[in-house]
Design a protein around this motif. Structure first.
Motif, mmCIF file in Angstrom:
data_model
loop_
_atom_site.group_PDB
_atom_site.id
_atom_site.type_symbol
_atom_site.label_atom_id
_atom_site.label_comp_id
_atom_site.label_asym_id
_atom_site.label_seq_id
_atom_site.Cartn_x
_atom_site.Cartn_y
_atom_site.Cartn_z
ATOM 1 N N VAL A 1 -81.603 50.424 -99.436
ATOM 2 C CA VAL A 1 -82.732 49.567 -99.075
ATOM 3 C C VAL A 1 -83.727 50.382 -98.257
ATOM 4 C CG1 VAL A 1 -83.451 47.504 -97.819
ATOM 5 C CG2 VAL A 1 -81.325 47.490 -99.143
ATOM 6 N N VAL A 2 -84.966 50.442 -98.719
ATOM 7 C CA VAL A 2 -86.013 51.206 -98.035
ATOM 8 C C VAL A 2 -86.592 50.405 -96.875
ATOM 9 C CG1 VAL A 2 -88.240 52.374 -98.329
ATOM 10 C CG2 VAL A 2 -86.545 52.416 -100.180
ATOM 11 N N PHE A 3 -86.748 49.104 -97.088
ATOM 12 C CA PHE A 3 -87.381 48.251 -96.078
ATOM 13 C C PHE A 3 -86.440 47.103 -95.703
ATOM 14 C CE2 PHE A 3 -90.815 49.953 -98.813
ATOM 15 C CZ PHE A 3 -91.490 50.701 -97.864
ATOM 16 N N PRO A 4 -85.457 47.382 -94.854
ATOM 17 C CA PRO A 4 -84.490 46.336 -94.503
ATOM 18 C C PRO A 4 -85.122 45.127 -93.825
ATOM 19 C CG PRO A 4 -84.227 48.278 -93.105
ATOM 20 C CD PRO A 4 -85.143 48.664 -94.213
ATOM 21 N N ASP A 5 -86.255 45.334 -93.174
ATOM 22 C CA ASP A 5 -86.941 44.226 -92.510
ATOM 23 C C ASP A 5 -88.183 43.778 -93.273
ATOM 24 O OD1 ASP A 5 -85.128 44.292 -90.314
ATOM 25 O OD2 ASP A 5 -86.201 46.042 -89.530
ATOM 26 N N GLY A 6 -88.290 44.217 -94.538
ATOM 27 C CA GLY A 6 -89.445 43.867 -95.349
ATOM 28 C C GLY A 6 -90.557 44.887 -95.201
ATOM 29 N N MET B 1 -96.269 50.838 -102.639
ATOM 30 C CA MET B 1 -97.081 49.641 -102.832
ATOM 31 C C MET B 1 -98.005 49.379 -101.640
ATOM 32 S SD MET B 1 -94.094 47.390 -104.570
ATOM 33 C CE MET B 1 -95.172 46.093 -105.162
ATOM 34 N N GLY B 2 -97.477 48.821 -100.558
ATOM 35 C CA GLY B 2 -98.298 48.580 -99.371
ATOM 36 C C GLY B 2 -98.010 49.542 -98.244
ATOM 37 N N ASP B 3 -97.086 50.486 -98.473
ATOM 38 C CA ASP B 3 -96.641 51.397 -97.420
ATOM 39 C C ASP B 3 -96.543 52.826 -97.929
ATOM 40 O OD1 ASP B 3 -95.180 49.525 -95.071
ATOM 41 O OD2 ASP B 3 -95.143 48.624 -97.066
ATOM 42 N N GLY B 4 -96.811 53.782 -97.030
ATOM 43 C CA GLY B 4 -96.511 55.176 -97.272
ATOM 44 C C GLY B 4 -95.378 55.582 -96.363
ATOM 45 N N VAL B 5 -94.351 56.264 -96.906
ATOM 46 C CA VAL B 5 -93.188 56.597 -96.091
ATOM 47 C C VAL B 5 -92.764 58.041 -96.306
ATOM 48 C CG1 VAL B 5 -92.339 54.217 -96.170
ATOM 49 C CG2 VAL B 5 -91.471 55.868 -97.817
ATOM 50 N N LEU B 6 -92.062 58.583 -95.326
ATOM 51 C CA LEU B 6 -91.354 59.847 -95.440
ATOM 52 C C LEU B 6 -89.858 59.567 -95.373
ATOM 53 C CD1 LEU B 6 -93.361 62.234 -93.059
ATOM 54 C CD2 LEU B 6 -93.542 62.048 -95.556
ATOM 55 N N PHE B 7 -89.097 60.345 -96.161
ATOM 56 C CA PHE B 7 -87.644 60.205 -96.187
ATOM 57 C C PHE B 7 -86.979 61.513 -95.780
ATOM 58 C CE2 PHE B 7 -89.014 57.336 -99.643
ATOM 59 C CZ PHE B 7 -88.245 56.192 -99.438
ATOM 60 N N ASP B 8 -85.820 61.404 -95.178
ATOM 61 C CA ASP B 8 -84.858 62.492 -95.039
ATOM 62 C C ASP B 8 -83.867 62.318 -96.180
ATOM 63 O OD1 ASP B 8 -82.493 63.929 -94.433
ATOM 64 O OD2 ASP B 8 -82.824 63.767 -92.284
ATOM 65 N N ILE B 9 -83.748 63.333 -97.070
ATOM 66 C CA ILE B 9 -82.862 63.193 -98.238
ATOM 67 C C ILE B 9 -81.721 64.208 -98.200
ATOM 68 C CG2 ILE B 9 -84.661 62.165 -99.678
ATOM 69 C CD1 ILE B 9 -84.856 64.953 -101.109
ATOM 70 N N ARG B 10 -81.316 64.608 -97.008
ATOM 71 C CA ARG B 10 -80.191 65.536 -96.918
ATOM 72 C C ARG B 10 -78.953 64.948 -97.599
ATOM 73 N NH1 ARG B 10 -80.492 66.974 -90.599
ATOM 74 N NH2 ARG B 10 -81.293 64.818 -90.614
ATOM 75 N N ASN C 1 -78.182 58.683 -99.913
ATOM 76 C CA ASN C 1 -78.494 57.816 -98.778
ATOM 77 C C ASN C 1 -79.774 58.278 -98.080
ATOM 78 O OD1 ASN C 1 -78.132 55.722 -96.936
ATOM 79 N ND2 ASN C 1 -76.892 56.986 -95.566
ATOM 80 N N PRO C 2 -80.919 58.250 -98.787
ATOM 81 C CA PRO C 2 -82.180 58.663 -98.146
ATOM 82 C C PRO C 2 -82.531 57.741 -96.990
ATOM 83 C CG PRO C 2 -82.594 57.603 -100.266
ATOM 84 C CD PRO C 2 -81.118 57.792 -100.173
ATOM 85 N N LYS C 3 -83.052 58.346 -95.923
ATOM 86 C CA LYS C 3 -83.392 57.594 -94.713
ATOM 87 C C LYS C 3 -84.894 57.667 -94.453
ATOM 88 C CE LYS C 3 -79.100 56.695 -93.246
ATOM 89 N NZ LYS C 3 -78.580 55.318 -93.074
ATOM 90 N N VAL C 4 -85.523 56.532 -94.202
ATOM 91 C CA VAL C 4 -86.946 56.510 -93.849
ATOM 92 C C VAL C 4 -87.109 57.064 -92.441
ATOM 93 C CG1 VAL C 4 -88.949 55.043 -93.404
ATOM 94 C CG2 VAL C 4 -87.470 54.578 -95.365
ATOM 95 N N THR C 5 -87.972 58.075 -92.300
ATOM 96 C CA THR C 5 -88.205 58.692 -90.992
ATOM 97 C C THR C 5 -89.604 58.434 -90.458
ATOM 98 O OG1 THR C 5 -88.870 60.757 -92.079
ATOM 99 C CG2 THR C 5 -86.545 60.538 -91.437
ATOM 100 N N ALA C 6 -90.517 58.019 -91.336
ATOM 101 C CA ALA C 6 -91.881 57.704 -90.906
ATOM 102 C C ALA C 6 -92.464 56.714 -91.897
ATOM 103 C CB ALA C 6 -92.740 58.961 -90.832
ATOM 104 N N ARG C 7 -93.385 55.913 -91.390
ATOM 105 C CA ARG C 7 -93.974 54.867 -92.231
ATOM 106 C C ARG C 7 -95.385 54.574 -91.741
ATOM 107 N NH1 ARG C 7 -91.396 48.787 -92.407
ATOM 108 N NH2 ARG C 7 -93.165 47.714 -93.378
ATOM 109 N N THR C 8 -96.304 54.322 -92.691
ATOM 110 C CA THR C 8 -97.675 54.013 -92.301
ATOM 111 C C THR C 8 -98.301 53.055 -93.302
ATOM 112 O OG1 THR C 8 -99.780 54.999 -91.584
ATOM 113 C CG2 THR C 8 -98.781 55.907 -93.569
ATOM 114 N N THR C 9 -99.367 52.403 -92.871
ATOM 115 C CA THR C 9 -100.171 51.554 -93.755
ATOM 116 C C THR C 9 -101.631 51.942 -93.559
ATOM 117 O OG1 THR C 9 -100.361 49.821 -92.070
ATOM 118 C CG2 THR C 9 -98.535 49.631 -93.635
#
Length: 456
Positions: free
Chosen positions: A221-226, A258-267, A271-279
């Motif tokens: 899940v990329v956006f657990p809180d929506g 879609m409505g967000d730009g994100v960065l992931f840690d994919i080590r 299980n990629p993890k979102v490390t930054a997010r912007t709109t």
């Protein structure tokens, strides 16, 4: 400008205005179906779509060795580009299912199907996603025989596969498996296999020794809180991602969601993890992403109007339907500027920022990018606060009066290849002091959403 003066404006003069950052007047829009270029760009070749899939539109591109692979809503085609000036079709596979985003690895081709079908076969027809038995997801082909590709496996994914991104394994796993990050969206309570919320991606694990064992291995899940759902002007609220670009050797990824730009840690590939997010209030639909070669910047594109609207005009302006350039500082996204082609398009021309790739120029950040009926643009974002166009190729409005244009434009081994909706495959070359050094950089594979460094 007087009528007499307008009559004297040549294509070269229009190019000079555009490259100086001055939009051309509506009167300077090229005649229907006419190819125009900046002085430093040459149209090398055009190869019409093969007859079996001529009635459906071209989409994305991938490359391997002396071959280009062109996705199409009706299937895909393989082209021999050993001599780019004499590019020729090797084969076409009829296997309908939008939108046929493609990636290649070894003897495998992966294609994305975001079109609900009555089954997974190449003879399938459209069937509503409200029917539980409907299928959409990823198809896998064996392309060891370029003249006769073989369909070997399908993998169904929730909400289908609008795009897919190939991710190589790490360490010992690198030679054992590849992974596909599948992006999809637009859930509905009426879709048994795609109910809301759908704030996730699907990850398919493909064993290279036995690709027919490919299967979904994780659905993080990329956006657990929506995601961003309430911003005014969004094309649709965030319900997943549209596309993801991975920079595997640096263990990072950028998601256009879609409505967000994100960065992931994919080590951890599963299980990629979102490390930054912007709109961004100027963005209607975060569509795709490109890292700079040193991964200190990322370019996001906004597909305002969903690709079907005329957004490259004076009324829309320079900051919407554009690229947004971010510096990456301390792992966070810092906005620097927008870039949009400086040439107005006619109100009949669908035009918006779309798929592009870096041109491998040491010490500079330069990319080529598709703009649908805005053609393709070559632009420099070395100074992320002051990007500028340095070359372009485009056609005038379609005489048929409908939409179209270039879906993807990528640089590969000295040439630019553009997949045009209707016109087929364009081969283009830029000769410019800023890009000439890229001709000496060679690679044996290019899946643009699987970014690799070109100078270590």
């Amino acid at each position: 400008m007087s009528r007499k003066r307008r009559a004297l404006v040549t294509a070269a003069a229009v190019a000079a205005l555009a490259l100086a950052g001055m939009p051309a007047l509506a009167a300077d829009i090229p005649p229907p179906d006419t190819v125009v270029t900046s002085p430093n760009v040459t149209h090398v070749a055009n190869i019409p779509k093969p007859a079996p899939i001529a009635a459906t539109i071209n989409t994305d591109l991938a490359f391997q060795g002396n071959y280009a692979y062109v996705g199409n809503y009706g299937g895909f085609s393989i082209y021999d580009i050993s001599n780019p000036r004499k590019t020729k079709v090797v084969s076409s596979v009829v296997c309908p299912g939008a939108q046929m985003d493609v990636s290649v690895y070894g003897n495998l081709l992966f294609s994305a199907v975001d079109s609900s079908r009555n089954n997974d076969s190449c003879a399938s027809v459209s069937q509503s996603a409200t029917v539980k038995e409907s299928w959409e997801g990823v198809r896998i082909f064996d392309i060891s025989d370029k003249a006769n590709p073989r369909y070997i496996k399908s993998v169904e994914t929730n909400c289908g596969s609008h795009t897919l991104t190939l991710v190589p394994g790490k360490g010992r796993d690198r030679h054992r498996n590849v992974y596909l990050y599948v992006s999809s969206y637009s859930p509905s309570a009426t879709f048994p296999d795609c109910p809301p919320p759908h704030d996730k991606i699907s990850i398919i694990k493909v064993p290279l020794a036995n690709p027919t064992a490919a299967a979904v291995a994780a659905t993080p899940v990329v956006f657990p809180d929506g995601g961003n759902e309430t911003q005014p002007g969004l094309l649709v609220p965030t319900s997943g991602c549209h596309d993801i670009t991975v920079y595997a050797e640096k263990d990072i990824a950028a998601g256009a969601c879609m409505g967000d730009g994100v960065l992931f840690d994919i080590r951890d590939r599963l299980n990629p993890k979102v490390t930054a997010r912007t709109t961004d209030l100027n963005f209607a639909f975060w569509h795709s992403a490109t890292f700079s070669n040193n991964a200190r910047k990322v370019v996001f594109t906004d597909e305002l109007g969903g690709g079907g609207a005329a957004t490259c005009n004076e009324a829309i302006g320079p900051n919407r339907g554009a690229d947004a350039i971010y510096d990456i500082r301390n792992g966070q996204l810092v906005f620097r500027s927008y870039f949009k082609i400086p040439r107005f398009q006619a109100d009949t021309e669908n035009c918006v920022a779309h798929n592009g790739s870096l041109i491998p120029v040491k010490g500079r950040d330069i990319m080529v990018q598709a703009w649908y009926m805005g053609g393709l643009s070559i632009w420099d974002f070395t100074d992320s606060s002051r990007p500028r166009e340095i070359g372009y190729f485009e056609r005038g409005p379609r005489a048929a009066g409908d939409g179209g244009g270039i879906w993807s434009a990528y640089y590969y081994n000295g040439y630019i290849y553009g997949a045009d909706f209707h016109e087929g495959l364009d081969v283009v070359k830029i000769s410019d002091r800023l890009t000439d050094s890229a001709r000496h950089v060679r690679t044996d594979r290019l899946n643009v959403q699987t970014q690799e460094s070109y100078h270590r």
